[in-house]
Design a protein around this motif. Structure first.
Motif, short mmCIF file in Angstrom:
data_model
loop_
_atom_site.label_atom_id
_atom_site.label_comp_id
_atom_site.label_asym_id
_atom_site.label_seq_id
_atom_site.Cartn_x
_atom_site.Cartn_y
_atom_site.Cartn_z
N SER A 4 1.31 -1.34 -0.20
CA SER A 4 0.03 -0.13 -0.13
C SER A 4 0.71 0.62 -0.08
N ASN A 6 1.20 5.20 -0.14
CA ASN A 6 0.19 7.17 0.37
C ASN A 6 1.24 8.09 -0.58
N ASP A 9 -0.52 14.05 -5.06
CA ASP A 9 -0.29 13.99 -6.13
C ASP A 9 0.46 16.04 -6.57
N SER A 14 -3.45 17.00 -3.54
CA SER A 14 -4.48 15.71 -3.25
C SER A 14 -3.86 14.56 -3.15
N GLU A 15 -4.40 13.97 -2.17
CA GLU A 15 -3.39 12.40 -2.00
C GLU A 15 -4.34 10.78 -1.84
N THR A 16 -3.84 10.19 -2.06
CA THR A 16 -4.31 8.81 -1.93
C THR A 16 -3.11 7.65 -1.30
N THR A 17 -4.29 6.38 -1.97
CA THR A 17 -3.58 5.44 -1.62
C THR A 17 -4.12 4.25 -2.35
N ILE A 18 -2.93 3.53 -2.81
CA ILE A 18 -2.97 2.94 -3.44
C ILE A 18 -2.14 1.39 -3.27
N SER A 29 -10.83 0.90 -9.52
CA SER A 29 -11.81 1.66 -9.00
C SER A 29 -11.54 1.40 -7.43
N GLY A 31 -8.80 1.30 -5.83
CA GLY A 31 -6.86 1.15 -5.62
C GLY A 31 -6.72 0.20 -6.61
#
Length: 69
Positions: A4, A6, A9, A14-18, A29, A31
């Motif tokens: 995982s 974090n 961008d 913006s923050e995202t976790t994949i 959809s 992540g």
């Protein structure tokens, strides 16, 4: 695999976790990003604090890695 990550961008803050997964388990959809995708490939071998840059079509994407678990 199954890490995982974090990300922030660098273009819009913006923050995202994949989660980086094998191609058969990919589901953007939820992540789950394939290791063979442009983002998945760019993340290989990278660590906390590093910045990655990659292109999808004509769009440059730039992210900083905030955490890897």
């Amino acid at each position: 695999m199954e890490s995982s990550i974090n990300l922030i961008d660098m273009l819009d803050d913006s923050e995202t976790t994949i989660t980086v997964v094998l191609p058969g388990d990919s589901d953007p959809s939820q992540g789950k990003i394939s290791v063979l995708s442009p983002l998945g490939s760019a993340l290989l071998g990278k660590k906390h604090g590093e910045t990655i840059t990659f292109f999808v079509g004509n769009r440059m994407n730039r992210f900083r890695i905030l955490a890897v678990a």
